[in-house]
Write a protein that holds these residues in place. Structure first.
Motif, short mmCIF file in Angstrom:
data_model
loop_
_atom_site.label_atom_id
_atom_site.label_comp_id
_atom_site.label_asym_id
_atom_site.label_seq_id
_atom_site.Cartn_x
_atom_site.Cartn_y
_atom_site.Cartn_z
N GLY A 364 24.80 39.10 50.45
CA GLY A 364 25.83 40.04 50.01
C GLY A 364 26.77 39.48 48.98
N ASP A 365 28.06 39.67 49.22
CA ASP A 365 29.08 39.24 48.27
C ASP A 365 29.10 37.73 48.09
N GLU A 366 28.83 37.00 49.17
CA GLU A 366 28.82 35.54 49.07
C GLU A 366 27.69 35.07 48.15
N LYS A 367 26.54 35.67 48.28
CA LYS A 367 25.43 35.33 47.41
C LYS A 367 25.77 35.64 45.96
N ALA A 368 26.35 36.81 45.72
CA ALA A 368 26.71 37.20 44.35
C ALA A 368 27.73 36.24 43.77
N ARG A 369 28.68 35.80 44.59
CA ARG A 369 29.72 34.87 44.11
C ARG A 369 29.10 33.53 43.72
N ILE A 370 28.23 33.00 44.57
CA ILE A 370 27.62 31.70 44.28
C ILE A 370 26.68 31.80 43.07
N ASP A 371 25.94 32.89 42.99
CA ASP A 371 25.06 33.09 41.83
C ASP A 371 25.86 33.10 40.53
N ALA A 372 26.99 33.79 40.55
CA ALA A 372 27.84 33.86 39.35
C ALA A 372 28.42 32.49 39.02
#
Length: 387
Positions: A364-372
């Motif tokens: 979710g949001d955690e994955k999107a944050r780390i990807d960015a």
């Protein structure tokens, strides 16, 4: 005197022919008797020179179908695809001066020595690939004296089961903690990993592994500082691996500045030197945080994967980490460039306020944050604004 009588010419010819035929018959009769007296052994003959002898036809030679062209030369090798997975710092143990109820060792006891606990959340990823490699940071030993340093990590030899239970097949020991308990501790770590079927490598020890029939070389390098000497040692090992017939050469490097999100100039120079020397992939660790990546000469350099199963801190400030995967396509000795890669965002812990020593996949949001975060770091490398 009387004249000598003469025979007519035809009669002379006839008599000569009769005599010749009789002599030939006598010769054949004598030859047959000689052969019989020697048991019928064949007469040895000196073979003709090889160049004049006809080549023997291959046995069971496959014939082309009607109308098909005859094959020319050997068949081209079939492509082989294999997937490798890499994760960062695995410190399986703790510093004895910081032992408490929240330490890695205490967690081992709380889980009743269940080795599968620690990598349970990522074992499916590791089990689905063809080779998983981590950085084993610390000593697995009950011998040796603690090095005189701020942090010296040690775990029990049986902690090696954590890696085997999690489908980890290889570990680099080229880092600043592998000899925290001296040569005895280092040797015991190798023995503990060997007992669990985990291949270790690093420094002058290159691991050669057969992965789906492909010869893979794992080179482990430690850069306590950026130097030409360290780079030369690394590139010499790459050359040695190539000389041994390795089809894929991977370099796992321990380098960079701790807790820095940007790479140093030395990291980039060394990483590119590894590719120029023949490495197919370079992955790194040591900074304890994620750093970016770049594509150089069609090959990936992943500068820091961060921590992973990390017993060195009961509550790291930055729990972000990465799993990196690359699928290689090998045809003979040729390795395709820029093959499929996957950056998998993770956390070192299942809890945000403490370290459970159980890395998990981010969602979710955690994955999107780390990807960015990873992409921003890669963009800075591409723009040349990091070193």
């Amino acid at each position: 005197m009387y004249a000598k009588p003469t025979c007519p010419t035809p009669l002379k010819v006839f008599l000569v022919l009769v005599i010749v035929i009789e002599l030939a018959a006598i010769g054949l009769l004598l030859a047959g008797r000689a052969g019989a007296s020697e048991g019928g052994a064949p007469v040895e003959r000196t073979p003709e020179p090889a160049a004049t002898q006809p080549a023997a036809a291959p046995e069971a030679e496959a014939k082309p179908a009607d109308g098909a062209a005859e094959p020319e030369g050997e068949a081209a090798p079939e492509p082989v695809t294999l997937t490798m997975t890499f994760a960062g710092d695995c410190t399986l143990g703790t510093d004895k001066n910081y032992e408490n109820e929240r330490s890695f060792n205490s967690r081992w006891q709380a889980e009743e020595a269940d080795a599968a606990y620690f990598l349970r959340n990522v074992a499916e990823v590791f089990g689905a690939d063809d080779l998983t490699v981590v950085n084993m940071e610390g000593a697995l030993t009950e011998r040796g004296e603690r090095a005189d340093k701020s942090f010296a990590f040690r775990g029990k030899p049986e902690y090696a089961k954590i890696l085997s239970a999690g489908s980890v097949e290889a570990a680099t020991l080229a880092n600043n903690h592998s000899q925290d308990y001296g040569q005895d501790g280092y040797d015991d770590t190798i023995a503990a990993l060997d007992a669990e079927g985990v291949e270790s490598f690093g420094y002058d020890r290159i691991a050669y592994m057969d992965v789906k029939g492909v010869k893979v070389a794992l080179v482990g390098s430690y850069f306590p500082e950026d130097s030409e000497e360290n780079t030369r040692e690394m590139t010499d090992n790459i050359a040695a691996a190539r000389a041994e017939g390795a089809q894929i050469v991977v370099v796992y490097v321990h380098w960079g500045q701790e807790h820095e999100y940007d790479i140093t100039e030395g990291q980039q120079l060394a990483g590119r030197a590894a590719i120029d020397a023949g490495a197919d992939l370079v992955v790194g660790s040591h900074p304890h945080v994620i750093q970016g990546w770049e594509l150089y000469q069609g090959r990936y350099i992943v500068y820091s994967l961060g921590n992973f199963c990390f017993g060195g801190n009961t509550n790291p400030d930055d729990k972000d980490c990465l799993i990196f995967q690359q699928t290689f396509t090998v045809t003979g000795d040729a390795v395709a460039k820029d093959d499929k890669v996957n950056f998998i965002a993770c956390s070192v812990s299942t809890e945000t306020d403490r370290n459970t020593y159980q890395p998990m996949l981010a969602e979710g949001d955690e994955k999107a944050r780390i990807d960015a975060k990873l992409q921003e770091a890669a963009d800075r490398i591409a723009a040349g604004t990091t070193a």
